[in-house]
Structure formats: structure tokens, C-alpha cells
Design a protein around this motif. Structure first.
Motif, mmCIF file in Angstrom:
data_model
loop_
_atom_site.group_PDB
_atom_site.id
_atom_site.type_symbol
_atom_site.label_atom_id
_atom_site.label_comp_id
_atom_site.label_asym_id
_atom_site.label_seq_id
_atom_site.Cartn_x
_atom_site.Cartn_y
_atom_site.Cartn_z
ATOM 1 N N ALA A 88 -16.315 -8.725 6.872
ATOM 2 C CA ALA A 88 -17.074 -9.634 7.722
ATOM 3 C C ALA A 88 -16.124 -10.300 8.713
ATOM 4 C CB ALA A 88 -17.769 -10.689 6.887
ATOM 5 N N LEU A 89 -16.623 -10.558 9.881
ATOM 6 C CA LEU A 89 -15.844 -11.168 10.948
ATOM 7 C C LEU A 89 -16.022 -12.683 10.910
ATOM 8 C CD1 LEU A 89 -14.123 -10.644 13.486
ATOM 9 C CD2 LEU A 89 -16.241 -10.520 14.780
ATOM 10 N N THR A 90 -14.925 -13.417 10.925
ATOM 11 C CA THR A 90 -14.977 -14.874 10.950
ATOM 12 C C THR A 90 -14.505 -15.353 12.313
ATOM 13 O OG1 THR A 90 -14.457 -14.968 8.602
ATOM 14 C CG2 THR A 90 -14.158 -16.989 9.853
ATOM 15 N N CYS A 91 -15.338 -16.096 13.009
ATOM 16 C CA CYS A 91 -14.983 -16.620 14.337
ATOM 17 C C CYS A 91 -14.471 -18.048 14.186
ATOM 18 C CB CYS A 91 -16.191 -16.591 15.258
ATOM 19 S SG CYS A 91 -16.809 -14.926 15.567
ATOM 20 N N GLU A 92 -13.379 -18.359 14.891
ATOM 21 C CA GLU A 92 -12.811 -19.707 14.868
ATOM 22 C C GLU A 92 -12.816 -20.272 16.280
ATOM 23 O OE1 GLU A 92 -9.219 -20.267 12.317
ATOM 24 O OE2 GLU A 92 -9.175 -18.086 12.414
ATOM 25 N N ASP A 93 -12.880 -21.580 16.372
ATOM 26 C CA ASP A 93 -12.797 -22.240 17.677
ATOM 27 C C ASP A 93 -11.392 -22.108 18.234
ATOM 28 O OD1 ASP A 93 -15.421 -23.167 17.671
ATOM 29 O OD2 ASP A 93 -14.877 -25.041 16.663
ATOM 30 N N CYS A 94 -11.306 -22.016 19.551
ATOM 31 C CA CYS A 94 -10.007 -22.077 20.225
ATOM 32 C C CYS A 94 -9.488 -23.511 20.143
ATOM 33 C CB CYS A 94 -10.152 -21.712 21.700
ATOM 34 S SG CYS A 94 -10.564 -19.985 22.011
ATOM 35 N N HIS A 95 -8.188 -23.683 20.337
ATOM 36 C CA HIS A 95 -7.599 -25.013 20.458
ATOM 37 C C HIS A 95 -8.245 -25.708 21.656
ATOM 38 C CE1 HIS A 95 -4.492 -28.013 21.458
ATOM 39 N NE2 HIS A 95 -4.293 -28.024 20.155
ATOM 40 N N ASP A 96 -8.334 -27.041 21.625
ATOM 41 C CA ASP A 96 -8.948 -27.807 22.722
ATOM 42 C C ASP A 96 -8.330 -27.515 24.086
ATOM 43 O OD1 ASP A 96 -10.713 -29.049 21.035
ATOM 44 O OD2 ASP A 96 -9.578 -30.919 20.900
ATOM 45 N N SER A 97 -7.067 -27.095 24.099
ATOM 46 C CA SER A 97 -6.377 -26.866 25.369
ATOM 47 C C SER A 97 -6.696 -25.502 25.981
ATOM 48 C CB SER A 97 -4.865 -26.988 25.169
ATOM 49 O OG SER A 97 -4.399 -25.950 24.316
ATOM 50 N N LEU A 152 -9.318 -22.241 27.150
ATOM 51 C CA LEU A 152 -10.667 -21.842 27.537
ATOM 52 C C LEU A 152 -11.067 -20.616 26.716
ATOM 53 C CD1 LEU A 152 -13.000 -22.426 29.474
ATOM 54 C CD2 LEU A 152 -11.949 -20.859 31.096
ATOM 55 N N THR A 153 -10.190 -19.606 26.692
ATOM 56 C CA THR A 153 -10.354 -18.450 25.811
ATOM 57 C C THR A 153 -9.037 -18.258 25.074
ATOM 58 O OG1 THR A 153 -9.668 -16.840 27.482
ATOM 59 C CG2 THR A 153 -12.021 -17.342 27.356
ATOM 60 N N CYS A 154 -9.089 -17.562 23.906
ATOM 61 C CA CYS A 154 -7.872 -17.481 23.095
ATOM 62 C C CYS A 154 -7.866 -16.250 22.197
ATOM 63 C CB CYS A 154 -7.747 -18.730 22.243
ATOM 64 S SG CYS A 154 -9.119 -18.924 21.070
ATOM 65 N N ASP A 155 -6.703 -16.023 21.573
ATOM 66 C CA ASP A 155 -6.535 -14.976 20.572
ATOM 67 C C ASP A 155 -6.506 -15.560 19.160
ATOM 68 O OD1 ASP A 155 -6.362 -12.865 22.416
ATOM 69 O OD2 ASP A 155 -4.228 -13.208 22.724
ATOM 70 N N GLY A 156 -6.549 -16.885 19.041
ATOM 71 C CA GLY A 156 -6.485 -17.555 17.750
ATOM 72 C C GLY A 156 -6.644 -19.055 17.925
ATOM 73 N N PRO A 157 -6.593 -19.819 16.834
ATOM 74 C CA PRO A 157 -6.870 -21.257 16.875
ATOM 75 C C PRO A 157 -5.714 -22.147 17.347
ATOM 76 C CG PRO A 157 -6.414 -20.593 14.634
ATOM 77 C CD PRO A 157 -6.401 -19.333 15.466
ATOM 78 N N LEU A 158 -4.526 -21.582 17.530
ATOM 79 C CA LEU A 158 -3.366 -22.398 17.892
ATOM 80 C C LEU A 158 -3.267 -22.639 19.399
ATOM 81 C CD1 LEU A 158 -0.691 -20.697 15.593
ATOM 82 C CD2 LEU A 158 -2.096 -22.716 15.112
ATOM 83 N N SER A 210 -0.802 -22.259 21.141
ATOM 84 C CA SER A 210 0.073 -21.226 21.712
ATOM 85 C C SER A 210 -0.631 -19.863 21.838
ATOM 86 C CB SER A 210 1.325 -21.071 20.860
ATOM 87 O OG SER A 210 0.962 -20.697 19.538
ATOM 88 N N GLN A 211 -1.937 -19.825 21.556
ATOM 89 C CA GLN A 211 -2.676 -18.563 21.587
ATOM 90 C C GLN A 211 -3.740 -18.506 22.678
ATOM 91 O OE1 GLN A 211 -3.720 -18.771 17.323
ATOM 92 N NE2 GLN A 211 -2.571 -16.873 17.063
ATOM 93 N N CYS A 212 -3.541 -19.286 23.747
ATOM 94 C CA CYS A 212 -4.503 -19.297 24.860
ATOM 95 C C CYS A 212 -4.384 -18.024 25.694
ATOM 96 C CB CYS A 212 -4.251 -20.497 25.775
ATOM 97 S SG CYS A 212 -4.387 -22.102 24.972
ATOM 98 N N ARG A 213 -5.514 -17.552 26.173
ATOM 99 C CA ARG A 213 -5.542 -16.431 27.116
ATOM 100 C C ARG A 213 -5.906 -16.948 28.502
ATOM 101 N NH1 ARG A 213 -7.916 -10.985 25.565
ATOM 102 N NH2 ARG A 213 -6.117 -10.399 26.768
ATOM 103 N N GLN A 214 -6.799 -17.947 28.556
ATOM 104 C CA GLN A 214 -7.199 -18.579 29.806
ATOM 105 C C GLN A 214 -7.235 -20.079 29.595
ATOM 106 O OE1 GLN A 214 -10.987 -16.426 30.290
ATOM 107 N NE2 GLN A 214 -10.260 -15.939 32.348
ATOM 108 N N CYS A 215 -6.986 -20.811 30.674
ATOM 109 C CA CYS A 215 -6.963 -22.279 30.596
ATOM 110 C C CYS A 215 -8.161 -22.877 31.317
ATOM 111 C CB CYS A 215 -5.687 -22.812 31.237
ATOM 112 S SG CYS A 215 -4.183 -22.201 30.467
ATOM 113 N N PRO A 216 -8.609 -24.039 30.867
ATOM 114 C CA PRO A 216 -9.677 -24.736 31.578
ATOM 115 C C PRO A 216 -9.168 -25.255 32.924
ATOM 116 C CG PRO A 216 -9.016 -25.955 29.601
ATOM 117 C CD PRO A 216 -8.191 -24.721 29.665
ATOM 118 N N THR A 217 -10.091 -25.604 33.791
ATOM 119 C CA THR A 217 -9.745 -26.143 35.103
ATOM 120 C C THR A 217 -8.776 -27.304 34.968
ATOM 121 O OG1 THR A 217 -11.934 -25.531 35.894
ATOM 122 C CG2 THR A 217 -10.720 -27.121 37.226
ATOM 123 N N GLY A 218 -7.733 -27.307 35.772
ATOM 124 C CA GLY A 218 -6.746 -28.368 35.753
ATOM 125 C C GLY A 218 -5.515 -28.045 34.939
#
Length: 85
Positions: free
Chosen positions: A1-10, A12-18, A20-28
Motif C-alpha cells: 500500500a502507498l502511504t502519502c505524506e505532507d511536504c515540509h511547510d517550505s 510546494l512539491t517534494c520527494d519526502g517530508p524533510l 531538504s527534499q523540496c522539488r519546487q518552492c512556493p512563491t517568494g
């Protein structure tokens, strides 16, 4: 089964919850070239302030801090001159 986790608050999109695992950043925010995968503010908030990920803006350091990474007295990076390191 696949478990989805939230990205870190910093992130926008990510490879994991940390942060340091951001793929895209929010505006600003921008991806930091030195610490791969981490979204950072392109400008410094200034002395006595820190970047608050929840607010996505600058917050004021605790009065005991000259510089900090959060709003608590335990988040000081440098103590104010009236306080002991």
C-alpha cells in the motif's frame, strides 16, 4: 500500500517530508543551490528577525536573541548583549 505524506511547510512539491527534499518552492522562495532540495528566502529578513515558514514571511526574534532561526528564546543563533550565551 502507498502511504502519502505532507511536504515540509517550505516546499510546494517534494520527494519526502524533510525540508531538504523540496522539488519546487512556493512563491517568494527559491531552491538553494548549496543545500540541494531546500527552499530558502532570496533575501535576509534582517537583524532581529527570522523567516517563519508558517507565515511565509519574517517574524521577530525573541528579545533575548540578536539573531535567530525561530521566535523562541531557544532559537537564538546569537544572544542579545544583555543575555548570556
Amino acid at each position: 500500500a502507498l502511504t502519502c505524506e505532507d511536504c515540509h511547510d517550505s516546499c510546494l512539491t517534494c520527494d519526502g517530508p524533510l525540508a531538504s527534499q523540496c522539488r519546487q518552492c512556493p512563491t517568494g522562495l527559491v531552491l538553494d543551490g548549496r543545500s540541494r532540495g531546500q527552499c530558502v528566502i532570496p533575501v535576509d529578513c534582517g537583524k532581529g528577525y527570522y523567516f517563519d515558514w508558517g507565515l511565509r514571511g519574517c517574524g521577530q526574534c525573541h528579545e533575548s536573541c540578536d539573531s535567530c532561526r525561530g521566535g523562541s528564546s531557544r532559537d537564538c543563533e546569537l544572544c542579545a548583549h544583555l543575555y548570556k550565551d
